[in-house]
Each structure stands twice: as C-alpha cells, then as structure tokens.
Motif scaffolding. Structure first.
Motif, PDB file in Angstrom:
ATOM      1  N   ALA A  29       0.737  -1.244   0.183  1.00 15.48           N
ATOM      2  CA  ALA A  29      -0.102  -0.077  -0.070  1.00 15.48           C
ATOM      3  C   ALA A  29       0.796   1.347  -0.023  1.00 15.48           C
ATOM      4  O   ALA A  29       2.002   1.233   0.404  1.00 15.48           O
ATOM      5  N   LYS A  30       0.402   2.158  -0.457  1.00 11.65           N
ATOM      6  CA  LYS A  30       0.954   3.566  -0.556  1.00 11.65           C
ATOM      7  C   LYS A  30       1.021   4.244   0.906  1.00 11.65           C
ATOM      8  O   LYS A  30      -0.208   4.322   1.661  1.00 11.65           O
ATOM      9  N   MET A  31       2.121   4.530   1.475  1.00 11.72           N
ATOM     10  CA  MET A  31       2.226   5.159   2.871  1.00 11.72           C
ATOM     11  C   MET A  31       1.605   6.461   2.746  1.00 11.72           C
ATOM     12  O   MET A  31       2.124   7.416   2.016  1.00 11.72           O
ATOM     13  N   GLY A  32       0.935   6.811   4.036  1.00  5.99           N
ATOM     14  CA  GLY A  32       0.492   8.177   4.232  1.00  5.99           C
ATOM     15  C   GLY A  32       1.542   8.862   5.009  1.00  5.99           C
ATOM     16  O   GLY A  32       2.552   8.086   5.423  1.00  5.99           O
ATOM     17  N   THR A  33       1.340   9.955   5.535  1.00  9.60           N
ATOM     18  CA  THR A  33       2.499  10.698   6.304  1.00  9.60           C
ATOM     19  C   THR A  33       1.622  11.145   7.503  1.00  9.60           C
ATOM     20  O   THR A  33       0.191  11.208   7.647  1.00  9.60           O
ATOM     21  N   PRO A  34       2.156  11.116   8.700  1.00 11.18           N
ATOM     22  CA  PRO A  34       1.743  11.442  10.097  1.00 11.18           C
ATOM     23  C   PRO A  34       0.993  12.901   9.778  1.00 11.18           C
ATOM     24  O   PRO A  34      -0.264  13.272  10.344  1.00 11.18           O
ATOM     25  N   ALA A  35       1.606  14.099   9.209  1.00 12.35           N
ATOM     26  CA  ALA A  35       0.857  15.136   8.853  1.00 12.35           C
ATOM     27  C   ALA A  35      -0.650  15.049   8.274  1.00 12.35           C
ATOM     28  O   ALA A  35      -1.540  15.663   8.427  1.00 12.35           O
ATOM     29  N   GLU A  36      -0.627  14.359   7.216  1.00 13.51           N
ATOM     30  CA  GLU A  36      -1.998  14.038   6.403  1.00 13.51           C
ATOM     31  C   GLU A  36      -3.142  13.284   7.509  1.00 13.51           C
ATOM     32  O   GLU A  36      -4.078  13.742   7.163  1.00 13.51           O
ATOM     33  N   VAL A  37      -2.501  12.450   8.090  1.00 12.83           N
ATOM     34  CA  VAL A  37      -3.483  11.694   9.005  1.00 12.83           C
ATOM     35  C   VAL A  37      -4.100  12.639  10.138  1.00 12.83           C
ATOM     36  O   VAL A  37      -5.280  12.837  10.245  1.00 12.83           O
ATOM     37  N   VAL A  38      -3.085  13.414  10.710  1.00 15.45           N
ATOM     38  CA  VAL A  38      -3.563  14.454  11.971  1.00 15.45           C
ATOM     39  C   VAL A  38      -4.484  15.565  11.178  1.00 15.45           C
ATOM     40  O   VAL A  38      -5.326  15.901  11.794  1.00 15.45           O
ATOM     41  N   THR A  39      -4.066  16.072  10.133  1.00 12.05           N
ATOM     42  CA  THR A  39      -4.886  17.013   9.454  1.00 12.05           C
ATOM     43  C   THR A  39      -6.295  16.567   9.333  1.00 12.05           C
ATOM     44  O   THR A  39      -7.231  17.187   9.623  1.00 12.05           O
ATOM     45  N   ALA A  40      -6.471  15.419   8.555  1.00  8.79           N
ATOM     46  CA  ALA A  40      -7.770  14.915   8.206  1.00  8.79           C
ATOM     47  C   ALA A  40      -8.513  14.719   9.679  1.00  8.79           C
ATOM     48  O   ALA A  40      -9.815  14.857   9.825  1.00  8.79           O
ATOM     49  N   ALA A  41      -8.048  13.967  10.645  1.00 11.30           N
ATOM     50  CA  ALA A  41      -8.532  13.937  11.884  1.00 11.30           C
ATOM     51  C   ALA A  41      -8.826  15.101  12.453  1.00 11.30           C
ATOM     52  O   ALA A  41     -10.306  15.102  13.039  1.00 11.30           O
ATOM     53  N   GLY A  61      -7.496   9.353   3.290  1.00  8.89           N
ATOM     54  CA  GLY A  61      -7.062   8.895   2.116  1.00  8.89           C
ATOM     55  C   GLY A  61      -8.304   8.112   1.220  1.00  8.89           C
ATOM     56  O   GLY A  61      -8.974   7.357   1.808  1.00  8.89           O
ATOM     57  N   ARG A  62      -8.482   8.597   0.150  1.00  4.56           N
ATOM     58  CA  ARG A  62      -9.726   8.020  -0.640  1.00  4.56           C
ATOM     59  C   ARG A  62      -9.426   6.423  -0.929  1.00  4.56           C
ATOM     60  O   ARG A  62     -10.267   5.875  -0.830  1.00  4.56           O
ATOM     61  N   GLY A  63      -7.891   6.159  -1.126  1.00  5.55           N
ATOM     62  CA  GLY A  63      -7.813   4.646  -1.263  1.00  5.55           C
ATOM     63  C   GLY A  63      -8.192   3.745  -0.277  1.00  5.55           C
ATOM     64  O   GLY A  63      -8.685   2.835  -0.369  1.00  5.55           O
ATOM     65  N   ASN A  64      -7.674   4.324   0.936  1.00  6.76           N
ATOM     66  CA  ASN A  64      -7.983   3.730   2.145  1.00  6.76           C
ATOM     67  C   ASN A  64      -9.539   3.594   2.472  1.00  6.76           C
ATOM     68  O   ASN A  64      -9.771   2.752   2.932  1.00  6.76           O
ATOM     69  N   PHE A  65     -10.172   4.890   2.094  1.00  7.87           N
ATOM     70  CA  PHE A  65     -11.579   4.948   2.479  1.00  7.87           C
ATOM     71  C   PHE A  65     -12.392   3.777   1.630  1.00  7.87           C
ATOM     72  O   PHE A  65     -13.198   2.990   2.126  1.00  7.87           O
ATOM     73  N   GLY A  66     -11.688   3.458   0.494  1.00 10.46           N
ATOM     74  CA  GLY A  66     -12.575   2.801  -0.239  1.00 10.46           C
ATOM     75  C   GLY A  66     -12.409   1.142  -0.053  1.00 10.46           C
ATOM     76  O   GLY A  66     -13.316   0.460   0.101  1.00 10.46           O
ATOM     77  N   MET A  67     -11.250   1.094   0.199  1.00  7.95           N
ATOM     78  CA  MET A  67     -10.798  -0.413   0.834  1.00  7.95           C
ATOM     79  C   MET A  67     -11.624  -0.696   2.102  1.00  7.95           C
ATOM     80  O   MET A  67     -12.029  -1.886   2.173  1.00  7.95           O
ATOM     81  N   ALA A  68     -11.593   0.227   2.981  1.00  5.36           N
ATOM     82  CA  ALA A  68     -12.276  -0.002   4.260  1.00  5.36           C
ATOM     83  C   ALA A  68     -13.715  -0.247   4.131  1.00  5.36           C
ATOM     84  O   ALA A  68     -14.088  -1.134   4.856  1.00  5.36           O
ATOM     85  N   HIS A  69     -14.310   0.279   3.273  1.00  2.51           N
ATOM     86  CA  HIS A  69     -15.773   0.161   2.953  1.00  2.51           C
ATOM     87  C   HIS A  69     -16.142  -0.940   2.073  1.00  2.51           C
ATOM     88  O   HIS A  69     -17.494  -1.211   1.884  1.00  2.51           O
ATOM     89  N   LEU A  70     -15.404  -1.408   1.383  1.00  4.38           N
ATOM     90  CA  LEU A  70     -15.591  -2.639   0.503  1.00  4.38           C
ATOM     91  C   LEU A  70     -15.632  -3.880   1.159  1.00  4.38           C
ATOM     92  O   LEU A  70     -16.269  -4.995   0.840  1.00  4.38           O
ATOM     93  N   MET A  71     -14.502  -4.032   2.282  1.00  5.22           N
ATOM     94  CA  MET A  71     -14.187  -5.301   2.753  1.00  5.22           C
ATOM     95  C   MET A  71     -15.445  -5.684   3.788  1.00  5.22           C
ATOM     96  O   MET A  71     -15.762  -6.914   3.433  1.00  5.22           O
ATOM     97  N   PRO A  72     -16.092  -4.885   4.492  1.00  7.64           N
ATOM     98  CA  PRO A  72     -17.280  -5.612   5.196  1.00  7.64           C
ATOM     99  C   PRO A  72     -18.247  -5.979   4.376  1.00  7.64           C
ATOM    100  O   PRO A  72     -19.332  -6.859   4.893  1.00  7.64           O
TER     101      PRO A  72
END
Length: 266
Positions: free
Chosen positions: A202-214, A228-239
């Motif tokens: 997977a493509k690595m994010g950065t701490p700054a990106e995570v905290v800004t989004a949070a 992250g859009r890619g992470n969002f898509g994967m997270a919501h397809l799996m369940p």
C-alpha cells in the motif's frame, strides 16, 4: 483560558504530529509515553514555537494500572484534560501461535485497556463541563479480518466500535468522540512489527496527512474518519463480503508477511 490536550504515544510519529498541530492551534499539552527524553525535547520545541504550556508524563501504558497512574499525576499537577488523543499503540504480525503471549498481552493493554481506562478517566469531567473531545487512533485493519495480524486487527476493531458507540451515546452532550482509521503511515510502526512487508504494497501516508484529516473530522463531529481516498474505499468494501470468505481472502493476502517476519522484542 486555553484548553489542554493529552496525547499518548507522543514521542514520535502520529502522536508527535498531533502534539505539533494542537500546539499550533493554541492548546496546552500533556505528553505521555515511555520515552521521557523525547517528550522533554518535544515539549521544549513546542513551548518555544507556540508559547503554550507542555507537561510530560513518563508512563508505560502496557503496565497494569497505567491509566490510574496517569490520572493521579494529572490530579497532583492540577491539570484538567479537555481533549484526549489515545494514539499510543503497536502491532504484532505473524503466526499467532509463534508470537510470545506476553507481547500479545502488552499489545491489548496498550491498544485496548489503556485506551478505555484513559477515556473513562477524562469523560466524567468533560460531561460535567459540557464540552470536550476524545480521539481514538484505530486502523483500516479494524474493518477487516486479518490472519497473521489477528490480535492487532481485533484490537483496532474494538477501537472503531467502542468509539462509534460513545459518539452515538454522547450526542447532544457537548462531548465529541472520533475514531481515526489510517492505512499504512510512515512511522516506526513497521519497524516494531519487524517487516515493512506488513504494508502489503500500500502507498504510505504521512503523520501530517493523518492528523490534518483527523482534526478536520473532529471539528465537524464526524464520528470516524479514514484518511485517504484509497484507504476509505478499501475499508468500506471489505465488510460487504461474507465473513468467512473475507477471512480466507485475507489469509492469501497477508501470508507473505508471516513467511518473511521476525518478531522483535518490544
């Protein structure tokens, strides 16, 4: 009067970035981790850069009674927590039967027991004041069934469900709760696990990106956020897949980690 934010696991990575961005917003800080020297250096940096107050509490959150000791230290120093960031955590990976039992115990103590204990510590005061927030750092692994990451993924499922339950329970109280579920991030997480293959390409994010989004999601009282859009898509397809099929697919994807892994001491 400035509000005070307590950040666990603040000595590096996402925790240190939370401290920096919260200090830039004008929050006073309480920084909690095992590495007191690193916390002291960060506290000096943020006091100088932003004119805020920064306290340091050295505590291993894997030890029994850790949350109670943090609470006692806060009381002794006359500190009130307005924002709690439960960031501390670590992962294990590999064949469950081969991972030392004490390491799995420590993982659950930090990822689950300390997180719940610290939340319980600050929540009554927040409710009495009619304001406050709790941010719990989970993972996209919390949306999945993850063979070879069994304990880690299960702990992050707990974080997600616990946080969303509290978010719903506390609606209208003035207290916000947010679960943050990042994908792979450029931190020491994979060094602790023992293999960067654990990112599964997977493509690595950065701490700054995570905290800004949070913090953006917390401002909007979103309940949870997957940066992250890619992470969002994967997270919501799996369940959406049958659970046993998901477990079997997960085994094929993650087995490469178990085959390559060495498990370091914590």
């Amino acid at each position: 009067m400035r509000s005070t934010a307590l950040v666990t696991g603040a000595s590096s990575g996402i925790g240190a970035e939370f401290a920096r961005q919260l200090a830039a917003r004008g929050h006073d800080l309480v920084l909690v981790a095992r590495s007191v020297d690193r916390l002291d250096a960060l506290a000096r940096e943020l006091r100088a850069a932003h004119g805020i107050e920064a306290e340091v509490i050295g505590q291993d959150l894997a030890s029994p009674g850790a949350a109670e000791r943090v609470a006692a230290e806060l009381e002794a120093r006359g500190l009130t927590v307005d924002l709690l960031v439960n960031n501390a955590g670590f992962g294990t990976a590999g064949r469950f039967a081969e991972i030392p039992a004490e390491r799995e115990r420590d993982e659950l103590m930090v990822n689950v027991v300390a997180l719940v204990g610290l939340t319980h510590m600050v929540l009554p005061g927040m409710l009495a004041r009619g304001r406050g927030a709790v941010v719990n750092i989970g993972s996209t692994a919390g949306f999945a069934i993850s063979p070879y990451f069994a304990t880690y993924a299960a702990s992050k499922t707990f974080v997600l469900n616990f946080s969303l339950a509290l978010w719903s329970e506390l609606r209208g109280s003035g207290v916000k709760v947010l679960a943050v579920a990042p994908g792979p991030v450029e931190t020491a997480f994979f060094d602790v696990i023992g293999s960067r293959q654990a990112a599964i390409g997977a493509k690595m994010g950065t701490p700054a990106e995570v905290v800004t989004a949070a913090l953006r999601a917390l401002d909007r009282d979103r309940g949870y956020v997957v940066p992250g859009r890619g992470n969002f898509g994967m997270a919501h397809l799996m369940p959406r897949r049958p659970r046993k099929l998901l477990a079997l697919i997960g085994r094929r994807v993650t087995r490469q980690v178990a085959d390559a892994l060495t498990v370091p001491a914590r």
